[in-house]
Enzyme design. Structure first.
Site, PDB file in Angstrom:
ATOM      1  N   ASP A  12       0.708  -1.142  -0.116  1.00 54.19           N
ATOM      2  CA  ASP A  12      -0.186   0.133   0.015  1.00 54.19           C
ATOM      3  C   ASP A  12       0.784   1.175   0.039  1.00 54.19           C
ATOM      4  O   ASP A  12       0.320   2.257   0.292  1.00 54.19           O
ATOM      5  CB  ASP A  12      -0.853  -0.148   1.347  1.00 54.19           C
ATOM      6  CG  ASP A  12      -0.475   0.138   2.669  1.00 54.19           C
ATOM      7  OD1 ASP A  12       1.048  -0.043   2.485  1.00 54.19           O
ATOM      8  OD2 ASP A  12      -1.057   0.307   3.479  1.00 54.19           O
ATOM      9  N   TYR A  65      34.566   2.322 -23.932  1.00 57.46           N
ATOM     10  CA  TYR A  65      34.253   1.439 -23.003  1.00 57.46           C
ATOM     11  C   TYR A  65      35.239   0.048 -23.463  1.00 57.46           C
ATOM     12  O   TYR A  65      34.686  -0.234 -24.672  1.00 57.46           O
ATOM     13  CB  TYR A  65      32.842   1.084 -22.890  1.00 57.46           C
ATOM     14  CG  TYR A  65      32.081   2.396 -22.831  1.00 57.46           C
ATOM     15  CD1 TYR A  65      32.070   2.984 -21.564  1.00 57.46           C
ATOM     16  CD2 TYR A  65      31.586   3.002 -23.903  1.00 57.46           C
ATOM     17  CE1 TYR A  65      31.165   4.177 -21.298  1.00 57.46           C
ATOM     18  CE2 TYR A  65      30.839   4.182 -23.832  1.00 57.46           C
ATOM     19  CZ  TYR A  65      30.662   4.749 -22.551  1.00 57.46           C
ATOM     20  OH  TYR A  65      29.814   5.919 -22.266  1.00 57.46           O
ATOM     21  N   ASP A 114      22.093  16.537 -16.427  1.00 54.40           N
ATOM     22  CA  ASP A 114      22.644  15.030 -17.001  1.00 54.40           C
ATOM     23  C   ASP A 114      24.098  15.309 -17.262  1.00 54.40           C
ATOM     24  O   ASP A 114      24.566  15.827 -18.083  1.00 54.40           O
ATOM     25  CB  ASP A 114      21.925  14.649 -18.129  1.00 54.40           C
ATOM     26  CG  ASP A 114      22.144  13.390 -18.585  1.00 54.40           C
ATOM     27  OD1 ASP A 114      22.692  12.586 -17.968  1.00 54.40           O
ATOM     28  OD2 ASP A 114      21.843  12.811 -19.671  1.00 54.40           O
ATOM     29  N   GLU A 158      30.257  14.000 -20.122  1.00 56.38           N
ATOM     30  CA  GLU A 158      28.902  14.285 -20.843  1.00 56.38           C
ATOM     31  C   GLU A 158      28.675  15.736 -20.229  1.00 56.38           C
ATOM     32  O   GLU A 158      28.692  16.046 -18.882  1.00 56.38           O
ATOM     33  CB  GLU A 158      27.621  13.555 -19.909  1.00 56.38           C
ATOM     34  CG  GLU A 158      26.431  14.000 -20.303  1.00 56.38           C
ATOM     35  CD  GLU A 158      25.497  12.898 -20.199  1.00 56.38           C
ATOM     36  OE1 GLU A 158      25.693  12.117 -19.090  1.00 56.38           O
ATOM     37  OE2 GLU A 158      24.426  13.029 -20.609  1.00 56.38           O
ATOM     38  N   HIS A 176      21.295  13.717 -26.853  1.00 58.87           N
ATOM     39  CA  HIS A 176      20.023  13.769 -26.635  1.00 58.87           C
ATOM     40  C   HIS A 176      19.300  14.860 -26.217  1.00 58.87           C
ATOM     41  O   HIS A 176      20.256  15.565 -25.567  1.00 58.87           O
ATOM     42  CB  HIS A 176      19.452  12.561 -25.863  1.00 58.87           C
ATOM     43  CG  HIS A 176      19.838  12.488 -24.304  1.00 58.87           C
ATOM     44  ND1 HIS A 176      19.454  13.552 -23.341  1.00 58.87           N
ATOM     45  CD2 HIS A 176      21.009  11.694 -23.735  1.00 58.87           C
ATOM     46  CE1 HIS A 176      20.139  13.136 -22.366  1.00 58.87           C
ATOM     47  NE2 HIS A 176      21.134  11.994 -22.584  1.00 58.87           N
ATOM     48  N   ARG A 182      33.674   8.249 -19.817  1.00 57.20           N
ATOM     49  CA  ARG A 182      32.413   9.036 -20.568  1.00 57.20           C
ATOM     50  C   ARG A 182      32.630  10.315 -19.672  1.00 57.20           C
ATOM     51  O   ARG A 182      32.554  10.529 -18.643  1.00 57.20           O
ATOM     52  CB  ARG A 182      31.126   8.467 -20.327  1.00 57.20           C
ATOM     53  CG  ARG A 182      29.841   9.314 -20.983  1.00 57.20           C
ATOM     54  CD  ARG A 182      28.624   8.673 -21.179  1.00 57.20           C
ATOM     55  NE  ARG A 182      28.082   8.241 -19.870  1.00 57.20           N
ATOM     56  CZ  ARG A 182      27.728   7.122 -19.627  1.00 57.20           C
ATOM     57  NH1 ARG A 182      28.474   6.066 -19.961  1.00 57.20           N
ATOM     58  NH2 ARG A 182      27.065   7.158 -18.286  1.00 57.20           N
ATOM     59  N   HIS A 240      26.999   3.682 -27.846  1.00 54.45           N
ATOM     60  CA  HIS A 240      25.754   4.721 -27.808  1.00 54.45           C
ATOM     61  C   HIS A 240      25.814   5.649 -28.507  1.00 54.45           C
ATOM     62  O   HIS A 240      26.868   5.902 -29.163  1.00 54.45           O
ATOM     63  CB  HIS A 240      25.526   4.736 -26.332  1.00 54.45           C
ATOM     64  CG  HIS A 240      26.563   5.533 -25.666  1.00 54.45           C
ATOM     65  ND1 HIS A 240      26.648   6.985 -25.555  1.00 54.45           N
ATOM     66  CD2 HIS A 240      27.552   4.933 -24.874  1.00 54.45           C
ATOM     67  CE1 HIS A 240      27.545   7.466 -25.252  1.00 54.45           C
ATOM     68  NE2 HIS A 240      28.187   6.204 -24.399  1.00 54.45           N
ATOM     69  N   GLU A 300      28.150  13.548 -25.116  1.00 50.56           N
ATOM     70  CA  GLU A 300      28.776  12.534 -24.086  1.00 50.56           C
ATOM     71  C   GLU A 300      29.304  11.357 -24.840  1.00 50.56           C
ATOM     72  O   GLU A 300      28.732  10.043 -24.666  1.00 50.56           O
ATOM     73  CB  GLU A 300      27.376  12.015 -23.064  1.00 50.56           C
ATOM     74  CG  GLU A 300      26.048  11.436 -24.150  1.00 50.56           C
ATOM     75  CD  GLU A 300      25.025  11.010 -23.118  1.00 50.56           C
ATOM     76  OE1 GLU A 300      25.345  10.299 -22.215  1.00 50.56           O
ATOM     77  OE2 GLU A 300      24.038  11.741 -23.007  1.00 50.56           O
ATOM     78  N   HIS A 353      15.788  12.322 -21.122  1.00 46.00           N
ATOM     79  CA  HIS A 353      15.891  12.329 -22.549  1.00 46.00           C
ATOM     80  C   HIS A 353      14.613  13.067 -23.032  1.00 46.00           C
ATOM     81  O   HIS A 353      13.589  12.332 -22.909  1.00 46.00           O
ATOM     82  CB  HIS A 353      15.748  10.838 -22.739  1.00 46.00           C
ATOM     83  CG  HIS A 353      16.811   9.990 -22.236  1.00 46.00           C
ATOM     84  ND1 HIS A 353      17.161   8.549 -22.123  1.00 46.00           N
ATOM     85  CD2 HIS A 353      18.208  10.287 -21.957  1.00 46.00           C
ATOM     86  CE1 HIS A 353      18.025   8.143 -21.604  1.00 46.00           C
ATOM     87  NE2 HIS A 353      19.041   9.207 -21.888  1.00 46.00           N
ATOM     88  N   ASP A 357      27.757   9.106 -13.249  1.00 43.25           N
ATOM     89  CA  ASP A 357      26.825   9.895 -14.331  1.00 43.25           C
ATOM     90  C   ASP A 357      25.498  10.285 -13.531  1.00 43.25           C
ATOM     91  O   ASP A 357      24.785   9.474 -13.154  1.00 43.25           O
ATOM     92  CB  ASP A 357      26.351   8.918 -15.364  1.00 43.25           C
ATOM     93  CG  ASP A 357      25.492   9.557 -16.450  1.00 43.25           C
ATOM     94  OD1 ASP A 357      24.837  10.479 -16.268  1.00 43.25           O
ATOM     95  OD2 ASP A 357      25.183   8.900 -17.593  1.00 43.25           O
ATOM     96  N   HIS A 380      24.612   1.101 -18.123  1.00 39.51           N
ATOM     97  CA  HIS A 380      23.295   1.517 -17.193  1.00 39.51           C
ATOM     98  C   HIS A 380      23.764   0.970 -15.765  1.00 39.51           C
ATOM     99  O   HIS A 380      22.676   0.288 -15.019  1.00 39.51           O
ATOM    100  CB  HIS A 380      22.130   1.384 -17.518  1.00 39.51           C
ATOM    101  CG  HIS A 380      21.844   2.430 -18.532  1.00 39.51           C
ATOM    102  ND1 HIS A 380      20.828   1.903 -19.394  1.00 39.51           N
ATOM    103  CD2 HIS A 380      22.235   3.399 -18.996  1.00 39.51           C
ATOM    104  CE1 HIS A 380      20.736   3.130 -20.346  1.00 39.51           C
ATOM    105  NE2 HIS A 380      21.741   3.890 -19.880  1.00 39.51           N
TER     106      HIS A 380
HETATM  107  N1  GLY Z   1      22.120   9.715 -17.849  1.00 32.63           N
HETATM  108  C1  GLY Z   1      21.361   9.104 -19.029  1.00 32.63           C
HETATM  109  C2  GLY Z   1      22.139   9.437 -20.126  1.00 32.63           C
HETATM  110  O1  GLY Z   1      23.376   9.816 -20.131  1.00 32.63           O
HETATM  111  O2  GLY Z   1      21.639   9.508 -21.254  1.00 32.63           O
HETATM  112 MN    MN Z   2      22.737  11.695 -21.228  1.00 36.17          MN
HETATM  113 MN    MN Z   3      24.004  10.735 -18.247  1.00 35.07          MN
END
Ligand code: GLY
Ligand code: MN
Ligand code: MN
Length: 440
Positions: free
Chosen positions: A40, A389, A272, A409, A355, A407, A351, A385, A362, A261, A244
């Protein structure tokens, strides 16, 4: 309502939506459904971004009806009734009066009046704008009313005969940020800056990833952010090659790279940000070599961001630098053209580079238009970004590079004559980072 506490902002957005819909249309926009966490216990309620963007209203079980040129009112809200006893348990409600006085509704009703009131608006309309699939509780009720009003069309000469998705209009609006929205994004970014700097300062061998996650969360909440705008990725050593990685349980070791991240949400706006740094140490020669490839790829990508550039231009530019770097490291072989053509780089960069960013991490908005990559315009915000890897089990890579993930970003605003890196104050040059990771 908190965007500068300014009702006019929301009114102006509804006006623009109405102009785009045209006369003879009605939009109905539902609030987000409540989500159960377990048993609940519900998740903390988070309003739907489209609904909030148009109303500034944070309460659940509410619905907005927008009817251009309707003499009974162009903005109608359906809300939960005031209820002293319920409010004692779950907090104050605006009620009908609040919807009118504080949120600028021309008319407001409680939800149980939906069946009585909505047909009055639908019967005068030709077209309904409704986001199918967003809130199943409301959808069944609204669709029944649409059926009913459509059936009146032969006799009345009006009534909805087509349903459109209002997100097509609203998301184009959200894609181009207003100055007030950019202010909120800057607030979010400044809090994220503090979190990343704190993580660089505090991360040490022997700590668990979750301890750094706790420091990040602490920084977000103690500075007034709602919390992370997506689950924070705190990825040490080989975990950085898992895109992820959000379990955040591993014990970290001094000198390994830590990829964070993490970005907070402030007043409905996301940031982000990714930074990668050595835990309690300076970059090794190998880490420096890999890091500088990603940094150079990012710089080249950011250079592309300007009005008229294609959305894909930053990605294409980053990819060229990354592929050259991979060739230099002996990770891939062949000409750059072949590597890109055959996508053999994907083993190490799987990737995309960018975005949209805004209320959603996103964010909404089309990436392609007329079959082509979309052109950038002032007011759009995108991430840049790139990463590199190398899986821990990749036995084709040099041994010392295995289990390294990097990475970087940033959040980049398209300006009238180029771009602004909104996250520029967050350390990413090697000397800036080392000043934090090895300071006592
Ligand atoms: N943190 C999600 C991305 O970088 O797209
Ligand atoms: Mn991102
Ligand atoms: Mn990110």
């Amino acid at each position: 309502m908190s965007l500068n506490g300014n009702r006019d902002v929301y009114r102006e957005r509804r006006r623009r939506l109405m102009d785009a819909m045209g006369a003879g249309a009605v939009a109905i926009v539902p609030s987000a459904p409540v989500a159960v966490r377990s048993g609940d216990v519900e998740f903390v309620y988070r309003q739907d971004n489209d609904f909030y963007y148009l109303t500034g209203f944070e309460e659940q079980e509410s619905l907005a009806l927008i009817a251009p040129d309707n003499s009974d009112g162009e903005f109608v809200m359906f809300v939960r009734p005031r209820d002293k006893e319920r409010e004692t348990w779950t907090g104050k409600r605006a009620g009908i009066e609040g919807a009118i006085v504080d949120y600028g509704a021309d008319k407001a009703y409680t939800l149980d009046e939906l069946e009585k009131i909505v047909p009055r608006y639908l019967e005068k309309a030709d077209r309904l704008h409704y986001p199918i699939g967003r809130n199943s509780d409301f959808e069944a009720r609204v669709m029944k009313l649409v059926q009913y009003s459509s059936a009146m069309r032969p006799r009345l000469g009006s009534g909805p005969y087509a349903i459109f998705d209002p997100r097509e209009i609203i998301h184009e609006m959200r894609l181009r940020k207003e100055p007030g929205e950019l202010d909120l994004m800057r607030r979010a970014i400044d809090i994220s800056r503090a979190a990343h700097e704190r993580a660089m300062r505090l991360a040490r061998g022997g700590m668990r990833e979750w301890q750094i996650e706790a420091e990040v969360d602490y920084t977000f909440r103690s500075r007034g952010a709602a919390g992370p705008s997506y689950p924070s990725i705190i990825a040490s050593g080989p975990n950085a090659a898992i895109l992820h990685h959000i379990q955040n349980r591993r014990e970290m070791r001094t000198g390994e790279l830590l990829l964070i991240d993490a970005g907070c949400e402030f007043d409905f706006y996301a940031s982000d940000v990714t930074r990668t740094f050595p835990i309690g140490a300076r970059f090794t020669a190998m880490q420096t070599e890999l890091y500088e490839i990603v940094l150079a790829a990012q710089a080249r990508a950011i250079e592309q961001v300007r009005p008229g550039a294609r959305f894909d231009d930053p990605h294409d530019a980053a990819l060229r630098v990354l592929v050259d770097g991979m060739r230099g490291l002996g990770l891939v072989s062949g000409s750059s053209e072949e590597i890109i053509e055959q996508a053999s780089y994907r083993r190490y960069y799987m990737h995309r580079t960018s975005h949209w960013l805004g209320m959603d991490v996103h964010d909404v908005g089309l990436y392609r238009a007329g079959g082509e990559s979309r052109r950038l315009e002032p007011g759009m915000v995108l991430t840049v970004e790139p990463g590199l890897y190398i899986d821990a089990d990749d036995d084709t890579a040099p041994v010392e590079m295995r289990g390294v993930g990097i990475r970087i970003e940033d959040d980049v605003l398209v300006t009238a004559d180029g771009h602004e890196v909104m996250t520029a104050a967050i350390p990413k040059q090697i000397t800036e980072i080392e000043a934090l990771t090895v300071a006592s």
